[in-house]
Design an enzyme around this catalytic site. Structure first.
Site, PDB file in Angstrom:
ATOM      1  N   GLU A   1       0.804  -1.121  -0.068  1.00  0.00           N
ATOM      2  CA  GLU A   1       0.025   0.053  -0.104  1.00  0.00           C
ATOM      3  C   GLU A   1       0.900   1.225  -0.162  1.00  0.00           C
ATOM      4  O   GLU A   1       0.499   2.291  -0.662  1.00  0.00           O
ATOM      5  CB  GLU A   1      -0.834   0.046   1.246  1.00  0.00           C
ATOM      6  CG  GLU A   1      -1.892  -1.145   1.134  1.00  0.00           C
ATOM      7  CD  GLU A   1      -1.463  -2.526   1.547  1.00  0.00           C
ATOM      8  OE1 GLU A   1      -2.226  -3.529   1.277  1.00  0.00           O
ATOM      9  OE2 GLU A   1      -0.207  -2.636   2.043  1.00  0.00           O
TER      10      GLU A   1
ATOM     11  N   PRO B   1      12.388 -12.979   0.217  1.00  0.00           N
ATOM     12  CA  PRO B   1      11.636 -13.363   1.147  1.00  0.00           C
ATOM     13  C   PRO B   1      10.588 -11.936   1.272  1.00  0.00           C
ATOM     14  O   PRO B   1      11.165 -11.026   1.434  1.00  0.00           O
ATOM     15  CB  PRO B   1      12.028 -13.494   2.489  1.00  0.00           C
ATOM     16  CG  PRO B   1      13.521 -13.116   2.300  1.00  0.00           C
ATOM     17  CD  PRO B   1      13.828 -13.281   0.710  1.00  0.00           C
ATOM     18  N   ARG B   2       9.239 -12.127   1.325  1.00  0.00           N
ATOM     19  CA  ARG B   2       8.470 -11.059   1.706  1.00  0.00           C
ATOM     20  C   ARG B   2       8.779 -10.236   2.921  1.00  0.00           C
ATOM     21  O   ARG B   2       8.716  -9.090   2.635  1.00  0.00           O
ATOM     22  CB  ARG B   2       6.941 -11.699   1.800  1.00  0.00           C
ATOM     23  CG  ARG B   2       5.792 -10.672   1.989  1.00  0.00           C
ATOM     24  CD  ARG B   2       5.801  -9.538   1.043  1.00  0.00           C
ATOM     25  NE  ARG B   2       4.447  -8.724   1.125  1.00  0.00           N
ATOM     26  CZ  ARG B   2       4.334  -7.627   0.332  1.00  0.00           C
ATOM     27  NH1 ARG B   2       5.087  -7.601  -0.765  1.00  0.00           N
ATOM     28  NH2 ARG B   2       3.325  -6.763   0.427  1.00  0.00           N
TER      29      ARG B   2
ATOM     30  N   GLY C   1      12.329  -2.273  -0.076  1.00  0.00           N
ATOM     31  CA  GLY C   1      12.395  -1.379  -1.325  1.00  0.00           C
ATOM     32  C   GLY C   1      13.390  -1.490  -2.332  1.00  0.00           C
ATOM     33  O   GLY C   1      13.092  -0.713  -3.309  1.00  0.00           O
ATOM     34  N   GLU C   2      13.933  -2.676  -2.426  1.00  0.00           N
ATOM     35  CA  GLU C   2      14.777  -2.805  -3.576  1.00  0.00           C
ATOM     36  C   GLU C   2      14.282  -3.827  -4.618  1.00  0.00           C
ATOM     37  O   GLU C   2      14.831  -3.738  -5.783  1.00  0.00           O
ATOM     38  CB  GLU C   2      16.166  -3.387  -3.089  1.00  0.00           C
ATOM     39  CG  GLU C   2      16.983  -2.246  -2.543  1.00  0.00           C
ATOM     40  CD  GLU C   2      18.592  -2.824  -2.359  1.00  0.00           C
ATOM     41  OE1 GLU C   2      19.330  -2.054  -2.635  1.00  0.00           O
ATOM     42  OE2 GLU C   2      18.738  -3.791  -1.819  1.00  0.00           O
TER      43      GLU C   2
ATOM     44  N   ASN D   1       2.475  -8.904  -6.117  1.00  0.00           N
ATOM     45  CA  ASN D   1       2.109  -7.914  -7.217  1.00  0.00           C
ATOM     46  C   ASN D   1       2.990  -8.418  -8.403  1.00  0.00           C
ATOM     47  O   ASN D   1       4.103  -8.106  -8.642  1.00  0.00           O
ATOM     48  CB  ASN D   1       2.851  -6.582  -6.747  1.00  0.00           C
ATOM     49  CG  ASN D   1       2.111  -5.374  -7.742  1.00  0.00           C
ATOM     50  OD1 ASN D   1       1.573  -5.859  -8.588  1.00  0.00           O
ATOM     51  ND2 ASN D   1       2.545  -4.366  -7.512  1.00  0.00           N
ATOM     52  N   PRO D   2       2.388  -8.747  -9.459  1.00  0.00           N
ATOM     53  CA  PRO D   2       3.016  -9.098 -10.626  1.00  0.00           C
ATOM     54  C   PRO D   2       3.323  -7.709 -11.515  1.00  0.00           C
ATOM     55  O   PRO D   2       4.264  -8.101 -12.564  1.00  0.00           O
ATOM     56  CB  PRO D   2       1.942  -9.902 -11.501  1.00  0.00           C
ATOM     57  CG  PRO D   2       0.739  -9.340 -11.052  1.00  0.00           C
ATOM     58  CD  PRO D   2       0.778  -9.053  -9.739  1.00  0.00           C
TER      59      PRO D   2
ATOM     60  N   GLU E   1       5.163  -5.307 -10.579  1.00  0.00           N
ATOM     61  CA  GLU E   1       6.444  -4.753 -10.634  1.00  0.00           C
ATOM     62  C   GLU E   1       7.401  -5.501 -11.686  1.00  0.00           C
ATOM     63  O   GLU E   1       8.370  -4.718 -12.563  1.00  0.00           O
ATOM     64  CB  GLU E   1       7.109  -4.969  -9.295  1.00  0.00           C
ATOM     65  CG  GLU E   1       6.539  -4.335  -8.292  1.00  0.00           C
ATOM     66  CD  GLU E   1       6.606  -4.597  -6.698  1.00  0.00           C
ATOM     67  OE1 GLU E   1       7.302  -5.714  -6.482  1.00  0.00           O
ATOM     68  OE2 GLU E   1       6.491  -3.778  -5.810  1.00  0.00           O
TER      69      GLU E   1
END
Length: 415
Positions: free
Chosen positions: A58, A262-263, A304-305, A329-330, A332
């Protein structure tokens, strides 16, 4: 509201010890409790727009929105709040707001303190961040509240419907709801948001670009480690999924260089240990580019990378999808025309995946065997992989413009 407050006051003390133990076990970080209680907040510009985004996904939407707001209304102070520590870290690094703050616990006193400290002219909530106490407090203070990039997933809608009579009065303070799709708009109306308050402005995620460019020294080091090999970026993987990705990757005839993200970055050491147990040469991203060791796997442990790292990929696997957590999210990797492979569990981005599937812009697999076969096929047939990535990129171009439409709807609330 009385029922909501009673449940929350009873649940928080009971949940707190379990959350504390879970955080210590997993290494998960949370924003300072004192600040989430609305105490010790730093001085911030008042009378501006406060955008709230729960976590990393978000925050990326909020960043695009704030950038356009800055361009269209440069005189208005902009604040950004987030709920998670990783979300706050990304928000602070994005440098698109005048200040970033932890969002308060949805209790009367913390909410009042937070609004007293920020005194926003407008509160903007990203996607489904509907907190009853905050909505009620804004209504009482005469602060308009706009829900942007709103979505109601296939899975959550039936649950919301069960509580629709209770939700209607809680949703009444919403001034405006800007939905991603016509389906999302219809669901918001079904849950009690008046028809005249709902508009469709599209999905801002189609407009989102990486928060920051990939550092040239890191890019050079990763290319050096890859040594001319193809690159597989497995992004936003969840517990239990890394083992499946590694199993498929190890069976590829010519193993590509692997960037495993990893998320939750606090799991990086756990993922690194898994790689080493399998006898793989693996290294964390944080010591790069200075580290001189060779590696076949780099485990991402930064925030953020990932979005920018996808540009290095020959093919990308988008995680949270081989395990039933709803997918990530695909868009990106698709932004760089990188061919995308995902598992079957993609309900969190169902509308996006439907568009990509219709236009031949994604490959969905159901298990490790299918993942291995699909990756092998794309690596051996670069023209087909290129077509897959270009189809996905075309879908993004088709849906661009939601950010501008959303900001256009917000401008009447600003001076």
């Amino acid at each position: 509201m009385l029922l909501y407050r009673l449940v929350l006051h009873l649940a928080l003390p009971l949940a707190a010890p379990f959350l504390w133990v879970a955080d210590r076990r997993t290494g998960k970080r949370r924003p300072p409790l004192r600040m989430r209680l609305g105490l010790g907040l730093p001085p911030v510009p008042q009378g501006g727009v406060l955008v709230h985004a729960v976590s990393v996904g978000e925050v990326t939407v909020a960043r695009a929105l704030l950038s356009e707001l800055r361009r269209r209304a440069p005189q208005v102070p902009l604040l950004l709040s987030a709920t998670t520590a990783t979300g706050l870290e990304l928000a602070s690094g994005a440098q698109v707001a005048d200040a970033t703050l932890p969002f308060p616990l949805d209790l009367p006193a913390p909410t009042r303190r937070f609004l007293a400290a920020t005194q926003p002219r407008l509160l903007v909530l990203v996607e489904t961040e509907l907190w009853p106490e905050m909505l009620a407090a804004c209504s009482e203070a005469g602060i308009p509240v706009v829900l942007v990039n709103a979505r109601i997933s296939d899975r959550s809608f039936p649950r919301y419907q069960l509580f629709a009579p209770l939700l209607r009065p809680l949703l009444a303070p919403l001034t405006l709801a800007l939905a991603q799709t016509e389906g999302d708009a219809a669901r918001l109306v079904a849950l009690g948001v008046p028809q005249e308050k709902v508009r469709v402005t599209g999905n801002i995620k189609f407009d989102v670009k990486p928060a920051r460019p990939l550092a040239e020294d890191l890019k050079a080091r990763l290319c050096q480690l890859a040594s001319g090999r193809a690159v597989l970026v497995a992004g936003s993987t969840m517990p239990g999924e890394e083992k499946q990705v590694l199993s498929a990757w190890m069976k590829l005839p010519d193993r590509p260089f692997l960037i495993l993200a990893p998320r939750h970055p606090e799991r990086a050491q756990e993922v690194l240990e898994l790689c080493r147990q399998l006898g793989l040469a693996a290294v964390r991203r944080s010591p790069l580019p200075a580290a001189h060791a060779t590696a076949d796997v780099v485990v991402l442990d930064t925030v953020g990378e990932l979005a920018a790292l996808y540009q290095l990929a020959t093919v990308a696997f988008v995680g949270g999808s081989l395990v039933p957590t709803g997918g990530h999210n695909p868009i990106e990797p698709a932004r760089f025309a990188v061919p995308v492979v995902s598992g079957p569990h993609v309900r969190n981005f169902a509308a996006v995946y439907r568009e990509l599937e219709v236009h031949g812009g994604v490959k969905l697999v159901h298990n490790v065997r299918e993942l291995q076969e699909t990756l092998a096929h794309l690596l051996v047939h670069p023209q087909q992989a290129q077509a897959l990535g270009q189809n996905a990129q075309a879908v993004l171009a088709k849906h661009a413009g939601a950010t501008a439409k959303t900001v256009e709807a917000l401008l009447p609330f600003l001076p």
